[in-house]
Scaffold this motif. Structure first.
Motif, mmCIF file in Angstrom:
data_model
loop_
_atom_site.group_PDB
_atom_site.id
_atom_site.type_symbol
_atom_site.label_atom_id
_atom_site.label_comp_id
_atom_site.label_asym_id
_atom_site.label_seq_id
_atom_site.Cartn_x
_atom_site.Cartn_y
_atom_site.Cartn_z
ATOM 1 N N PHE A 140 0.822 -1.221 0.000
ATOM 2 C CA PHE A 140 0.000 0.000 0.000
ATOM 3 C C PHE A 140 0.854 1.269 0.000
ATOM 4 C CE2 PHE A 140 -2.414 3.428 2.012
ATOM 5 C CZ PHE A 140 -3.580 3.396 1.271
ATOM 6 N N TRP A 141 1.887 1.280 0.844
ATOM 7 C CA TRP A 141 2.634 2.532 1.061
ATOM 8 C C TRP A 141 3.906 2.672 0.229
ATOM 9 C CZ3 TRP A 141 0.552 6.473 3.527
ATOM 10 C CH2 TRP A 141 -0.362 6.267 4.566
ATOM 11 N N LEU A 142 4.556 1.543 -0.026
ATOM 12 C CA LEU A 142 5.964 1.683 -0.451
ATOM 13 C C LEU A 142 6.339 1.003 -1.764
ATOM 14 C CD1 LEU A 142 7.619 1.091 3.044
ATOM 15 C CD2 LEU A 142 7.249 3.274 1.903
ATOM 16 N N ARG A 143 5.404 0.372 -2.456
ATOM 17 C CA ARG A 143 5.832 -0.374 -3.639
ATOM 18 C C ARG A 143 6.264 0.565 -4.771
ATOM 19 N NH1 ARG A 143 0.094 -0.674 -4.453
ATOM 20 N NH2 ARG A 143 -0.498 -0.247 -6.621
ATOM 21 N N GLU A 144 7.052 0.029 -5.656
ATOM 22 C CA GLU A 144 7.516 0.787 -6.821
ATOM 23 C C GLU A 144 6.439 0.720 -7.901
ATOM 24 O OE1 GLU A 144 11.549 1.464 -7.593
ATOM 25 O OE2 GLU A 144 10.800 2.350 -5.745
ATOM 26 N N VAL A 145 6.143 1.868 -8.485
ATOM 27 C CA VAL A 145 5.036 1.916 -9.459
ATOM 28 C C VAL A 145 5.410 2.810 -10.642
ATOM 29 C CG1 VAL A 145 3.221 1.545 -7.731
ATOM 30 C CG2 VAL A 145 3.997 3.879 -8.242
ATOM 31 N N PRO A 146 4.676 2.703 -11.755
ATOM 32 C CA PRO A 146 4.887 3.645 -12.859
ATOM 33 C C PRO A 146 4.496 5.059 -12.417
ATOM 34 C CG PRO A 146 3.618 1.741 -13.584
ATOM 35 C CD PRO A 146 3.684 1.664 -12.094
ATOM 36 N N ILE B 20 8.739 4.820 -9.564
ATOM 37 C CA ILE B 20 8.862 5.677 -8.370
ATOM 38 C C ILE B 20 8.118 5.006 -7.208
ATOM 39 C CG2 ILE B 20 9.039 7.840 -9.667
ATOM 40 C CD1 ILE B 20 6.055 8.317 -8.961
ATOM 41 N N SER B 21 8.313 5.528 -6.016
ATOM 42 C CA SER B 21 7.579 5.004 -4.858
ATOM 43 C C SER B 21 6.124 5.486 -4.925
ATOM 44 C CB SER B 21 8.222 5.492 -3.568
ATOM 45 O OG SER B 21 7.343 5.259 -2.484
ATOM 46 N N ILE B 22 5.223 4.662 -4.461
ATOM 47 C CA ILE B 22 3.804 5.047 -4.451
ATOM 48 C C ILE B 22 3.487 5.987 -3.284
ATOM 49 C CG2 ILE B 22 2.939 3.140 -3.024
ATOM 50 C CD1 ILE B 22 0.529 2.974 -4.920
ATOM 51 N N LEU B 23 4.423 6.132 -2.350
ATOM 52 C CA LEU B 23 4.152 6.902 -1.129
ATOM 53 C C LEU B 23 3.607 8.319 -1.395
ATOM 54 C CD1 LEU B 23 4.204 7.216 1.940
ATOM 55 C CD2 LEU B 23 6.641 7.718 1.806
ATOM 56 N N PRO B 24 4.229 9.113 -2.284
ATOM 57 C CA PRO B 24 3.697 10.464 -2.507
ATOM 58 C C PRO B 24 2.240 10.453 -2.993
ATOM 59 C CG PRO B 24 5.851 10.227 -3.524
ATOM 60 C CD PRO B 24 5.447 8.868 -3.076
ATOM 61 N N GLN B 25 1.950 9.504 -3.893
ATOM 62 C CA GLN B 25 0.575 9.398 -4.399
ATOM 63 C C GLN B 25 -0.391 9.092 -3.264
ATOM 64 O OE1 GLN B 25 -0.028 7.101 -7.905
ATOM 65 N NE2 GLN B 25 -2.158 6.621 -7.429
ATOM 66 N N ARG B 26 0.003 8.169 -2.375
ATOM 67 C CA ARG B 26 -0.856 7.819 -1.246
ATOM 68 C C ARG B 26 -1.068 9.011 -0.311
ATOM 69 N NH1 ARG B 26 -3.065 3.661 -3.548
ATOM 70 N NH2 ARG B 26 -2.191 1.614 -3.120
ATOM 71 N N LEU B 27 -0.005 9.755 -0.057
ATOM 72 C CA LEU B 27 -0.119 10.888 0.883
ATOM 73 C C LEU B 27 -1.106 11.931 0.362
ATOM 74 C CD1 LEU B 27 3.599 11.424 2.014
ATOM 75 C CD2 LEU B 27 1.733 10.440 3.353
ATOM 76 N N ILE B 28 -1.004 12.245 -0.928
ATOM 77 C CA ILE B 28 -1.916 13.268 -1.482
ATOM 78 C C ILE B 28 -3.354 12.746 -1.483
ATOM 79 C CG2 ILE B 28 -2.490 14.650 -3.517
ATOM 80 C CD1 ILE B 28 0.490 14.694 -4.207
ATOM 81 N N ALA B 29 -3.529 11.486 -1.908
ATOM 82 C CA ALA B 29 -4.888 10.920 -1.944
ATOM 83 C C ALA B 29 -5.485 10.858 -0.535
ATOM 84 C CB ALA B 29 -4.853 9.527 -2.573
ATOM 85 N N LEU B 30 -4.668 10.457 0.432
ATOM 86 C CA LEU B 30 -5.191 10.378 1.808
ATOM 87 C C LEU B 30 -5.521 11.763 2.359
ATOM 88 C CD1 LEU B 30 -2.974 7.544 3.266
ATOM 89 C CD2 LEU B 30 -5.468 7.567 3.180
ATOM 90 N N GLN B 31 -4.713 12.748 1.992
ATOM 91 C CA GLN B 31 -5.015 14.098 2.481
ATOM 92 C C GLN B 31 -6.330 14.608 1.894
ATOM 93 O OE1 GLN B 31 -3.620 15.850 4.996
ATOM 94 N NE2 GLN B 31 -5.524 16.963 4.654
ATOM 95 N N ILE B 32 -6.544 14.335 0.625
ATOM 96 C CA ILE B 32 -7.824 14.740 0.015
ATOM 97 C C ILE B 32 -8.979 14.048 0.759
ATOM 98 C CG2 ILE B 32 -9.234 14.561 -2.077
ATOM 99 C CD1 ILE B 32 -6.616 14.859 -3.683
ATOM 100 N N THR B 33 -8.806 12.764 1.037
ATOM 101 C CA THR B 33 -9.844 12.025 1.773
ATOM 102 C C THR B 33 -10.048 12.630 3.163
ATOM 103 O OG1 THR B 33 -8.993 10.055 0.684
ATOM 104 C CG2 THR B 33 -10.605 9.716 2.421
ATOM 105 N N ALA B 34 -8.939 12.872 3.858
ATOM 106 C CA ALA B 34 -9.033 13.423 5.218
ATOM 107 C C ALA B 34 -9.750 14.773 5.200
ATOM 108 C CB ALA B 34 -7.638 13.573 5.812
#
Lengths: 159, 301
Positions: free
Chosen positions: B8-14, B156-170
């Motif tokens: 969820f947090w750390l995998r390498e993604v396109p 790249i790491s998926i972490l930045p994408q998760r942080l922005i998406a979670l902030q929008i949700t929050a």
């Protein structure tokens, strides 16, 4: 665990702590212990728009003192080139408002002096400039529809 | 559990989903910053209507904290716009993001600064996250410099994408749930007054003059209270994601057109971050075919 991975986990933990703390503050006004107040407030600020509303209109206004002793309205349109809502929010000087009444009054006084200087630069000399907040009831007929006596009230913002 | 956490947090993604958001955010910031161009002197220079925030507290740093001359203001703003363009183009990306953050904070403390608004805070968070994100690893000038094609990509790491998406949700959940207890959100008056306030627009003015009772506003408030948190959670559920995105897009457009609060519109393109990056990558390949290579580029240097 390498340094990159450690840093990534650190970011995740800090983010979750800040967001959870902001949630608890937003919903229950409960401050989770251990989370720095600045971090909580920052996160809270991202989830707290439009909590309240006003039932009257307010606008920052300026008046210039002429040599004959009369006060004349000064248009601030040129100095506050924003949409009306943003202009209103900026007029409250909220950053200084958070520092207390005394600082706020001092800042309005400074802003009046800035207005006087800018007016002078434009060839409009005033003996003095004062800033006030005009307040009048809202109306579906228009923003300024009731902006006249007897509905209007004026608050002095500084000495 | 560890696998789920890492996946969820750390995998390498396109990087394509984040690159699309980078481009959209850059264009949005160009518009945002561009609106101030006609009034730079009055907003940010020593000839302006401003009260610097930190000058009283740190007079020894007056060189940086006092308003500059109009000429210097214009030069700084030109650099600011170049940095923002750098974000959209993915050119000298980290320098561009850092420059955008630094200059925007500098300009903010100079002017008749509004309170740190929600949208500016979210924008700043997005920029900070993008700074270390690798969002320029495709569809960018930097990638062209690195490998000869803007379509090449590196994981790249998926972490930045998760942080922005979670902030929008929050943000959406917080905004929605707090309306359940905020005393001024119990009835429709909050909308009725807002539509005739200083935030009014021609559309909301027209709406406020319709022969509607306050009960109709009450209904809208109840709907908002139900839909906001529900649709925020729905963004993470594949089956209902698209309708939730449509709902939020409509909501943000209504906030922009009926309350002239348009600054949240940058969130709309960021909804792509709720899709898995591999899905966005597949979509890009379907759309652009073999121009986007299936495998990441291998750099020899």
């Amino acid at each position: 665990m390498n340094i990159k991975r450690t840093l990534q986990h650190l970011v995740i933990v800090i983010y979750i702590a800040a967001t959870a703390s902001a949630f608890s503050y937003t919903l229950f006004r409960y401050k989770v212990p251990g989370v720095p107040d600045k971090l909580r407030r920052w996160s809270y600020g991202m989830m707290a728009p439009y909590q309240t509303y006003r039932t009257s209109n307010e606008m920052l206004t300026a008046h210039g003192l002429q040599s004959d002793g009369t006060w004349v309205p000064i248009s601030l349109d040129e100095y506050l080139p924003f949409l009306r809502g943003e202009r209103g929010m900026r007029s409250y000087l909220l950053t200084f408002w958070a520092q207390g009444e005394e600082v706020l009054e001092q800042k309005y006084k400074e802003l009046a002096q800035v207005t006087k200087r800018l007016e002078g630069d434009r060839g409009r000399e005033w003996e003095d400039v004062r800033l006030t907040l005009e307040k009048w009831p809202m109306s579906p007929a228009g923003y300024e529809y009731l902006r006249h006596d007897p509905f209007i009230s004026v608050t002095k913002l500084h000495d | 559990m560890t696998n789920f956490w890492d996946h969820f947090w750390l995998r390498e993604v396109p990087p394509h989903a984040l690159a699309i958001v980078r481009i959209a955010l850059g264009l949005y910031l160009l518009v945002y910053a561009g609106l101030y161009i006609p009034n730079l002197s009055v907003l940010f220079s020593s000839d302006g209507f401003l009260l610097p925030l930190y000058l009283d507290r740190f007079p020894e740093f007056s060189l940086f904290l006092a308003p500059p001359s109009p000429l210097v203001t214009h030069i700084i703003y030109a650099v600011f716009l170049l940095c923002i363009a750098g974000i959209a183009l993915g050119a000298f990306f980290r320098f561009s993001v850092f420059g955008t953050i630094a200059i925007s904070l500098y300009l903010w403390q100079l002017q008749l600064h509004g309170f740190a608004t929600s949208y500016n805070r979210i924008l700043l968070l997005c920029l900070l996250v993008l700074l270390f994100s690798g969002a320029h690893r495709t569809l960018s000038f930097d990638q062209w410099r690195r490998s000869g094609s803007i379509f090449h990509w590196e994981p790249i790491s998926i972490l930045p994408q998760r942080l922005i998406a979670l902030q929008i949700t929050a943000t959406f959940i917080g905004v929605g749930l707090q309306k359940l207890w905020l005393p001024l959100w119990t009835k429709g008056e909050v909308l009725a007054y807002s539509f005739i306030s200083r935030w009014t627009t021609p559309l909301s003015r027209w709406y406020s003059r319709l022969p509607l009772t306050i009960a109709s506003y009450d209904v809208v408030v109840i709907l908002v209270k139900i839909l906001q948190p529900t649709a925020a959670v729905g963004l993470w559920i594949p089956r209902v994601r698209l309708p939730c995105i449509a709902l939020w897009t409509m909501f943000l457009l209504l906030v922009a057109t009926m309350l002239s609060i348009w600054w949240f519109l940058f969130i709309i393109p960021a909804f792509i971050l709720f899709y898995e990056p591999e899905t966005v990558f597949s979509w890009c390949r379907t759309r652009y075919g073999d121009r986007i290579p299936k495998k990441p580029v291998k750099l020899t240097k």
